[in-house]
Design a protein around this motif. Structure first.
Motif, PDB file in Angstrom:
ATOM      1  N   ARG A   1       0.836  -1.219   0.000  1.00  0.00           N
ATOM      2  CA  ARG A   1       0.000   0.000   0.000  1.00  0.00           C
ATOM      3  C   ARG A   1       0.862   1.258   0.000  1.00  0.00           C
ATOM      4  O   ARG A   1       0.564   2.229  -0.693  1.00  0.00           O
ATOM      5  CB  ARG A   1      -0.926  -0.006   1.225  1.00  0.00           C
ATOM      6  N   LEU A   2       1.950   1.229   0.786  1.00  0.00           N
ATOM      7  CA  LEU A   2       2.854   2.380   0.842  1.00  0.00           C
ATOM      8  C   LEU A   2       3.505   2.610  -0.518  1.00  0.00           C
ATOM      9  O   LEU A   2       3.547   3.739  -1.020  1.00  0.00           O
ATOM     10  CB  LEU A   2       3.933   2.147   1.907  1.00  0.00           C
TER      11      LEU A   2
ATOM     12  N   LYS B   1       2.418   1.684  -3.412  1.00  0.00           N
ATOM     13  CA  LYS B   1       1.383   2.126  -4.356  1.00  0.00           C
ATOM     14  C   LYS B   1       1.105   3.620  -4.185  1.00  0.00           C
ATOM     15  O   LYS B   1       0.958   4.349  -5.157  1.00  0.00           O
ATOM     16  CB  LYS B   1       0.110   1.305  -4.109  1.00  0.00           C
ATOM     17  N   TRP B   2       1.075   4.056  -2.931  1.00  0.00           N
ATOM     18  CA  TRP B   2       0.831   5.472  -2.648  1.00  0.00           C
ATOM     19  C   TRP B   2       1.993   6.336  -3.145  1.00  0.00           C
ATOM     20  O   TRP B   2       1.785   7.381  -3.749  1.00  0.00           O
ATOM     21  CB  TRP B   2       0.633   5.659  -1.143  1.00  0.00           C
ATOM     22  N   VAL B   3       3.239   5.867  -2.901  1.00  0.00           N
ATOM     23  CA  VAL B   3       4.430   6.625  -3.324  1.00  0.00           C
ATOM     24  C   VAL B   3       4.489   6.734  -4.848  1.00  0.00           C
ATOM     25  O   VAL B   3       4.774   7.790  -5.401  1.00  0.00           O
ATOM     26  CB  VAL B   3       5.725   5.966  -2.775  1.00  0.00           C
TER      27      VAL B   3
ATOM     28  N   GLY C   1       1.924   6.171  -6.952  1.00  0.00           N
ATOM     29  CA  GLY C   1       0.656   6.603  -7.539  1.00  0.00           C
ATOM     30  C   GLY C   1       0.080   5.586  -8.508  1.00  0.00           C
ATOM     31  O   GLY C   1      -0.634   5.933  -9.439  1.00  0.00           O
ATOM     32  N   GLU C   2       0.395   4.286  -8.287  1.00  0.00           N
ATOM     33  CA  GLU C   2      -0.083   3.231  -9.190  1.00  0.00           C
ATOM     34  C   GLU C   2      -1.361   2.590  -8.670  1.00  0.00           C
ATOM     35  O   GLU C   2      -1.570   2.488  -7.484  1.00  0.00           O
ATOM     36  CB  GLU C   2       0.994   2.148  -9.362  1.00  0.00           C
ATOM     37  N   GLU C   3      -2.169   2.109  -9.603  1.00  0.00           N
ATOM     38  CA  GLU C   3      -3.426   1.437  -9.253  1.00  0.00           C
ATOM     39  C   GLU C   3      -3.633   0.194 -10.108  1.00  0.00           C
ATOM     40  O   GLU C   3      -4.725  -0.114 -10.528  1.00  0.00           O
ATOM     41  CB  GLU C   3      -4.612   2.402  -9.479  1.00  0.00           C
TER      42      GLU C   3
ATOM     43  N   GLU D   1      -6.964  -4.722  -4.626  1.00  0.00           N
ATOM     44  CA  GLU D   1      -6.563  -5.073  -3.266  1.00  0.00           C
ATOM     45  C   GLU D   1      -6.724  -6.576  -3.021  1.00  0.00           C
ATOM     46  O   GLU D   1      -5.851  -7.219  -2.442  1.00  0.00           O
ATOM     47  CB  GLU D   1      -7.418  -4.299  -2.242  1.00  0.00           C
TER      48      GLU D   1
ATOM     49  N   PRO E   1       5.192  -1.450  -6.739  1.00  0.00           N
ATOM     50  CA  PRO E   1       4.720  -0.925  -5.453  1.00  0.00           C
ATOM     51  C   PRO E   1       5.242  -1.709  -4.255  1.00  0.00           C
ATOM     52  O   PRO E   1       5.651  -1.117  -3.261  1.00  0.00           O
ATOM     53  CB  PRO E   1       3.193  -1.036  -5.547  1.00  0.00           C
TER      54      PRO E   1
ATOM     55  N   GLY F   1       7.793  -0.182  -1.570  1.00  0.00           N
ATOM     56  CA  GLY F   1       7.301  -0.150  -0.190  1.00  0.00           C
ATOM     57  C   GLY F   1       8.209  -0.901   0.766  1.00  0.00           C
ATOM     58  O   GLY F   1       8.525  -0.411   1.846  1.00  0.00           O
TER      59      GLY F   1
END
Length: 199
Positions: A98-99, A101-103, A105-107, A111, A148, A152
Protein backbone atom coordinates in the motif's frame (compact mmCIF):
# COMPACT_ATOMS: atom_id res chain seq x y z
CA UNK A 1 21.19 -7.16 31.31
CA UNK A 2 23.91 -8.41 28.95
CA UNK A 3 23.75 -11.83 30.61
CA UNK A 4 19.97 -12.10 30.05
CA UNK A 5 20.34 -10.98 26.45
CA UNK A 6 23.06 -13.57 25.78
CA UNK A 7 20.75 -16.31 27.09
CA UNK A 8 18.06 -15.33 24.54
CA UNK A 9 20.40 -15.20 21.54
CA UNK A 10 21.77 -18.19 19.58
CA UNK A 11 25.13 -19.49 20.81
CA UNK A 12 28.30 -19.36 18.67
CA UNK A 13 28.18 -23.17 18.29
CA UNK A 14 24.57 -23.06 17.06
CA UNK A 15 25.40 -20.45 14.43
CA UNK A 16 28.63 -22.10 13.32
CA UNK A 17 26.76 -25.38 12.78
CA UNK A 18 23.79 -23.73 11.04
CA UNK A 19 23.39 -25.11 7.51
CA UNK A 20 22.90 -21.59 6.10
CA UNK A 21 26.08 -20.25 7.72
CA UNK A 22 28.43 -23.24 7.74
CA UNK A 23 29.96 -22.18 4.40
CA UNK A 24 31.55 -19.13 6.09
CA UNK A 25 33.81 -21.44 8.11
CA UNK A 26 36.70 -19.76 10.00
CA UNK A 27 35.33 -16.26 9.37
CA UNK A 28 32.69 -16.95 12.03
CA UNK A 29 35.43 -17.18 14.70
CA UNK A 30 36.23 -13.46 14.59
CA UNK A 31 35.79 -12.13 18.17
CA UNK A 32 34.05 -8.88 17.14
CA UNK A 33 31.12 -10.88 15.75
CA UNK A 34 30.33 -12.06 19.30
CA UNK A 35 31.27 -8.92 21.26
CA UNK A 36 28.50 -6.99 23.02
CA UNK A 37 29.33 -3.37 22.15
CA UNK A 38 27.01 -0.47 21.39
CA UNK A 39 27.92 -0.33 17.71
CA UNK A 40 27.92 -4.13 17.26
CA UNK A 41 24.51 -4.64 18.87
CA UNK A 42 22.89 -1.65 17.15
CA UNK A 43 24.27 -2.63 13.74
CA UNK A 44 23.34 -6.30 14.20
CA UNK A 45 19.76 -5.40 15.11
CA UNK A 46 19.49 -2.96 12.20
CA UNK A 47 20.81 -5.52 9.69
CA UNK A 48 18.53 -8.29 10.92
CA UNK A 49 15.46 -6.10 10.79
CA UNK A 50 16.44 -4.68 7.39
CA UNK A 51 16.85 -8.11 5.75
CA UNK A 52 13.98 -9.61 7.74
CA UNK A 53 11.63 -7.03 6.25
CA UNK A 54 13.18 -6.74 2.80
CA UNK A 55 13.22 -10.37 1.68
CA UNK A 56 10.94 -13.27 2.66
CA UNK A 57 13.45 -16.13 2.37
CA UNK A 58 17.15 -16.57 3.21
CA UNK A 59 17.15 -13.58 5.56
CA UNK A 60 19.62 -15.33 7.86
CA UNK A 61 22.38 -15.88 5.22
CA UNK A 62 22.03 -12.32 3.89
CA UNK A 63 21.98 -10.75 7.35
CA UNK A 64 24.86 -12.90 8.61
CA UNK A 65 27.01 -12.21 5.53
CA UNK A 66 26.65 -8.44 5.87
CA UNK A 67 27.14 -8.70 9.67
CA UNK A 68 30.45 -10.53 9.06
CA UNK A 69 31.54 -7.90 6.51
CA UNK A 70 30.66 -4.98 8.82
CA UNK A 71 31.73 -6.75 12.05
CA UNK A 72 28.28 -6.41 13.61
CA UNK A 73 27.05 -8.67 16.41
CA UNK A 74 26.20 -11.90 14.57
CA UNK A 75 23.72 -13.46 17.03
CA UNK A 76 21.75 -10.21 17.12
CA UNK A 77 21.74 -9.94 13.31
CA UNK A 78 20.44 -13.51 12.96
CA UNK A 79 17.85 -13.34 15.77
CA UNK A 80 16.34 -10.02 14.66
CA UNK A 81 15.46 -11.41 11.21
CA UNK A 82 12.51 -13.03 13.02
CA UNK A 83 10.76 -9.65 12.85
CA UNK A 84 8.86 -11.25 9.96
CA UNK A 85 7.22 -14.56 10.72
CA UNK A 86 3.93 -16.25 9.76
CA UNK A 87 2.02 -13.84 12.03
CA UNK A 88 3.61 -10.58 10.82
CA UNK A 89 4.31 -11.49 7.17
CA UNK A 90 0.86 -10.62 5.77
CA UNK A 91 0.38 -7.24 7.49
CA UNK A 92 3.96 -6.11 6.84
CA UNK A 93 3.92 -6.98 3.13
CA UNK A 94 0.41 -5.69 2.57
CA UNK A 95 1.30 -2.42 4.33
CA UNK A 96 4.49 -2.14 2.25
CA UNK A 97 2.49 -2.75 -0.93
CA UNK A 98 0.00 0.00 0.00
CA UNK A 99 2.85 2.38 0.84
CA UNK A 100 4.62 1.65 -2.45
CA UNK A 101 1.38 2.13 -4.36
CA UNK A 102 0.83 5.47 -2.65
CA UNK A 103 4.43 6.62 -3.32
CA UNK A 104 4.28 5.60 -7.01
CA UNK A 105 0.66 6.60 -7.54
CA UNK A 106 -0.08 3.23 -9.19
CA UNK A 107 -3.43 1.44 -9.25
CA UNK A 108 -2.69 -1.69 -11.35
CA UNK A 109 -3.69 -4.61 -9.10
CA UNK A 110 -6.89 -4.82 -7.05
CA UNK A 111 -6.56 -5.07 -3.27
CA UNK A 112 -8.13 -8.56 -3.22
CA UNK A 113 -5.74 -9.86 -5.89
CA UNK A 114 -2.73 -8.37 -4.06
CA UNK A 115 -3.70 -10.12 -0.81
CA UNK A 116 -4.14 -13.46 -2.62
CA UNK A 117 -0.70 -13.13 -4.25
CA UNK A 118 0.94 -12.32 -0.91
CA UNK A 119 -0.77 -15.31 0.73
CA UNK A 120 0.50 -17.62 -2.04
CA UNK A 121 4.03 -16.26 -1.65
CA UNK A 122 3.88 -16.80 2.11
CA UNK A 123 2.62 -20.38 1.70
CA UNK A 124 5.58 -21.57 -0.41
CA UNK A 125 6.75 -24.94 0.98
CA UNK A 126 10.00 -24.54 2.91
CA UNK A 127 11.02 -28.20 2.96
CA UNK A 128 10.41 -29.01 -0.68
CA UNK A 129 12.99 -26.72 -2.29
CA UNK A 130 16.25 -24.94 -1.56
CA UNK A 131 16.36 -21.23 -0.84
CA UNK A 132 17.29 -20.29 -4.43
CA UNK A 133 14.22 -22.11 -5.80
CA UNK A 134 12.05 -20.55 -3.11
CA UNK A 135 13.41 -17.10 -3.96
CA UNK A 136 12.69 -17.65 -7.67
CA UNK A 137 9.14 -18.86 -6.96
CA UNK A 138 8.57 -15.96 -4.56
CA UNK A 139 9.73 -13.43 -7.17
CA UNK A 140 7.44 -15.03 -9.77
CA UNK A 141 4.42 -14.75 -7.48
CA UNK A 142 5.23 -11.21 -6.45
CA UNK A 143 6.05 -10.12 -10.00
CA UNK A 144 2.35 -9.43 -10.44
CA UNK A 145 2.38 -6.95 -7.58
CA UNK A 146 5.57 -5.42 -9.00
CA UNK A 147 7.05 -2.05 -8.27
CA UNK A 148 4.72 -0.92 -5.45
CA UNK A 149 5.74 -3.84 -3.22
CA UNK A 150 9.46 -3.50 -3.98
CA UNK A 151 9.41 0.26 -3.34
CA UNK A 152 7.30 -0.15 -0.19
CA UNK A 153 9.55 -2.89 1.21
CA UNK A 154 12.69 -0.87 0.47
CA UNK A 155 11.24 2.16 2.30
CA UNK A 156 9.95 0.15 5.29
CA UNK A 157 13.13 -1.95 5.64
CA UNK A 158 15.48 1.04 5.35
CA UNK A 159 13.47 3.28 7.69
CA UNK A 160 13.06 0.49 10.26
CA UNK A 161 16.75 -0.46 10.14
CA UNK A 162 17.90 3.15 10.60
CA UNK A 163 15.34 3.80 13.35
CA UNK A 164 16.39 0.68 15.28
CA UNK A 165 20.10 1.52 14.89
CA UNK A 166 19.72 5.04 16.30
CA UNK A 167 17.21 3.99 18.97
CA UNK A 168 19.48 1.18 20.21
CA UNK A 169 22.52 3.50 20.24
CA UNK A 170 20.60 6.19 22.15
CA UNK A 171 19.25 3.70 24.71
CA UNK A 172 22.75 2.23 25.17
CA UNK A 173 24.22 5.70 25.83
CA UNK A 174 21.41 6.59 28.27
CA UNK A 175 21.84 3.30 30.14
CA UNK A 176 25.62 3.80 30.35
CA UNK A 177 25.22 7.35 31.68
CA UNK A 178 22.58 6.26 34.18
CA UNK A 179 24.83 3.44 35.47
CA UNK A 180 27.82 5.80 35.71
CA UNK A 181 25.80 8.44 37.60
CA UNK A 182 24.46 5.81 39.99
CA UNK A 183 28.00 4.63 40.75
CA UNK A 184 29.18 8.22 41.31
CA UNK A 185 26.27 8.87 43.69
CA UNK A 186 27.06 5.66 45.58
CA UNK A 187 30.74 6.73 45.91
CA UNK A 188 29.72 10.18 47.15
CA UNK A 189 27.40 8.66 49.75
CA UNK A 190 30.16 6.24 50.84
CA UNK A 191 32.71 9.09 50.94
CA UNK A 192 30.37 11.26 53.02
CA UNK A 193 29.68 8.36 55.41
CA UNK A 194 33.39 7.66 55.86
CA UNK A 195 34.11 11.38 56.49
CA UNK A 196 31.35 11.52 59.14
CA UNK A 197 32.73 8.38 60.80
CA UNK A 198 36.20 9.95 61.12
CA UNK A 199 34.86 13.00 62.95
Amino acid sequence: MKHKLKQLLPTPETLRNNRWLRWMGPVLHHPRLWHFSRKGIALGLALGIFFGLLIPVAQIPFSATVAVLLRANLPMAVASTLVTNPVTFGPVYYGAYRLGKWVLGEEDVSERKAVKILEKAEALPAEKEGWTERMTAWLTYLGTVGKPLVVGLAIVATASGLFIYFLTSALWVLKTRWTRNRRLRARLVRGTGEADARR
